[in-house]
Design a protein around this motif. Structure first.
Motif, PDB file in Angstrom:
ATOM      1  N   TYR A 104       0.888  -1.159   0.000  1.00 15.17           N
ATOM      2  CA  TYR A 104       0.000   0.000   0.000  1.00 15.17           C
ATOM      3  C   TYR A 104       0.922   1.203   0.000  1.00 15.17           C
ATOM      4  CZ  TYR A 104      -3.993   2.951   1.165  1.00 15.17           C
ATOM      5  OH  TYR A 104      -4.986   3.897   1.129  1.00 15.17           O
ATOM      6  N   GLN A 105       0.873   2.052  -1.033  1.00 16.31           N
ATOM      7  CA  GLN A 105       1.887   3.075  -1.236  1.00 16.31           C
ATOM      8  C   GLN A 105       1.366   4.498  -1.273  1.00 16.31           C
ATOM      9  OE1 GLN A 105       3.666   1.588  -4.940  1.00 16.31           O
ATOM     10  NE2 GLN A 105       5.497   1.450  -3.704  1.00 16.31           N
ATOM     11  N   SER A 106       0.508   4.857  -0.361  1.00 18.70           N
ATOM     12  CA  SER A 106      -0.017   6.207  -0.393  1.00 18.70           C
ATOM     13  C   SER A 106      -0.366   6.669   1.007  1.00 18.70           C
ATOM     14  CB  SER A 106      -1.259   6.246  -1.277  1.00 18.70           C
ATOM     15  OG  SER A 106      -1.887   7.488  -1.173  1.00 18.70           O
ATOM     16  N   LYS A 107      -0.389   7.979   1.192  1.00 21.34           N
ATOM     17  CA  LYS A 107      -0.876   8.537   2.453  1.00 21.34           C
ATOM     18  C   LYS A 107      -2.396   8.581   2.471  1.00 21.34           C
ATOM     19  CE  LYS A 107       3.061  11.441   3.467  1.00 21.34           C
ATOM     20  NZ  LYS A 107       3.558  12.783   3.696  1.00 21.34           N
ATOM     21  N   ASP A 108      -3.007   8.457   1.290  1.00 24.45           N
ATOM     22  CA  ASP A 108      -4.467   8.505   1.187  1.00 24.45           C
ATOM     23  C   ASP A 108      -5.085   7.326   1.930  1.00 24.45           C
ATOM     24  OD1 ASP A 108      -4.044  10.658  -0.459  1.00 24.45           O
ATOM     25  OD2 ASP A 108      -4.239   9.490  -2.304  1.00 24.45           O
ATOM     26  N   ARG A 109      -6.109   7.621   2.710  1.00 23.90           N
ATOM     27  CA  ARG A 109      -6.790   6.573   3.468  1.00 23.90           C
ATOM     28  C   ARG A 109      -8.050   6.163   2.718  1.00 23.90           C
ATOM     29  NH1 ARG A 109      -5.302   6.277   8.955  1.00 23.90           N
ATOM     30  NH2 ARG A 109      -3.571   7.653   9.393  1.00 23.90           N
ATOM     31  N   LEU A 110      -7.884   5.191   1.833  1.00 24.25           N
ATOM     32  CA  LEU A 110      -9.020   4.712   1.056  1.00 24.25           C
ATOM     33  C   LEU A 110      -9.885   3.781   1.904  1.00 24.25           C
ATOM     34  CD1 LEU A 110      -7.354   3.887  -2.379  1.00 24.25           C
ATOM     35  CD2 LEU A 110      -8.445   5.990  -1.661  1.00 24.25           C
ATOM     36  N   SER A 111     -11.146   3.696   1.551  1.00 23.15           N
ATOM     37  CA  SER A 111     -12.057   2.797   2.255  1.00 23.15           C
ATOM     38  C   SER A 111     -11.787   1.358   1.810  1.00 23.15           C
ATOM     39  CB  SER A 111     -13.506   3.165   1.946  1.00 23.15           C
ATOM     40  OG  SER A 111     -13.794   2.865   0.596  1.00 23.15           O
ATOM     41  N   TYR A 112     -12.354   0.423   2.560  1.00 28.46           N
ATOM     42  CA  TYR A 112     -12.203  -0.990   2.224  1.00 28.46           C
ATOM     43  C   TYR A 112     -12.724  -1.267   0.813  1.00 28.46           C
ATOM     44  CZ  TYR A 112     -13.137  -5.927   1.908  1.00 28.46           C
ATOM     45  OH  TYR A 112     -13.189  -7.212   1.458  1.00 28.46           O
ATOM     46  N   GLU A 113     -13.881  -0.704   0.465  1.00 28.94           N
ATOM     47  CA  GLU A 113     -14.485  -0.947  -0.840  1.00 28.94           C
ATOM     48  C   GLU A 113     -13.579  -0.456  -1.971  1.00 28.94           C
ATOM     49  OE1 GLU A 113     -16.200   0.518   1.710  1.00 28.94           O
ATOM     50  OE2 GLU A 113     -17.443  -1.219   2.205  1.00 28.94           O
ATOM     51  N   GLU A 114     -12.972   0.725  -1.783  1.00 24.63           N
ATOM     52  CA  GLU A 114     -12.064   1.257  -2.805  1.00 24.63           C
ATOM     53  C   GLU A 114     -10.824   0.383  -2.940  1.00 24.63           C
ATOM     54  OE1 GLU A 114     -12.767   6.047  -2.631  1.00 24.63           O
ATOM     55  OE2 GLU A 114     -11.836   5.104  -0.881  1.00 24.63           O
TER      56      GLU A 114
END
Length: 145
Positions: A104-114
């Motif tokens: 996982y290579q981002s600071k963005d906190r994506l949801s489980y669905e994404e």
């Protein structure tokens, strides 16, 4: 379908991890990256590669992006879960053993669905690049995503 992530499927061998980073190839679908190595894994004399050992998978989340272990552990759990539910895409299209490291290579906190949607797209991208078998239609379009 077997939706488990057993101990014998977990990537723990330092030799195999070293091979992944020295000779492995990579496929990305923001914010995920899949580094893979195909071929014999570990010591071929000590193991027989059945259907359960066709894949070795490890997950990693960068300390650079998530300073707190709680946050890293959360995203590692999500990555393991999305792999567990979608590994049939990989197993059905592999003809030899593979080792994978899932990042996982981002600071963005994506949801489980994404993250789940991105995982499916990443696995389909990997299959398209590395398999001669046709892709099964999953209803997801790989372009413009």
């Amino acid at each position: 379908m077997n939706f488990t992530y057993p101990k014998n499927e977990k990537l723990k061998s330092k030799i195999t991890i070293g091979l992944l980073f020295s000779e492995g190839k990579s496929v990305s679908k923001y914010p995920l990256r899949l580094v893979y190595y195909s071929g014999a894994l570990g010591n071929p004399e000590s193991r027989s590669f059945g259907t359960d050992e066709k894949i070795k998978m490890g997950v990693s989340v960068s300390k650079k992006h998530f300073k707190k272990a709680v946050d890293r552990n959360y995203f590692k759990r999500v990555l393991r879960e999305t792999y567990r539910l979608n590994k049939h895409l990989l197993i059905d299209n592999l003809d030899q053993p593979h080792a994978f490291m899932f990042f996982y290579q981002s600071k963005d906190r994506l949801s489980y669905e994404e993250i789940n949607t991105k995982t499916i797209q990443l696995f389909e991208k990997f299959i398209a690049q590395n398999s001669k078998k046709p892709l099964p239609e999953s209803g997801l379009n790989l372009e413009n995503k």
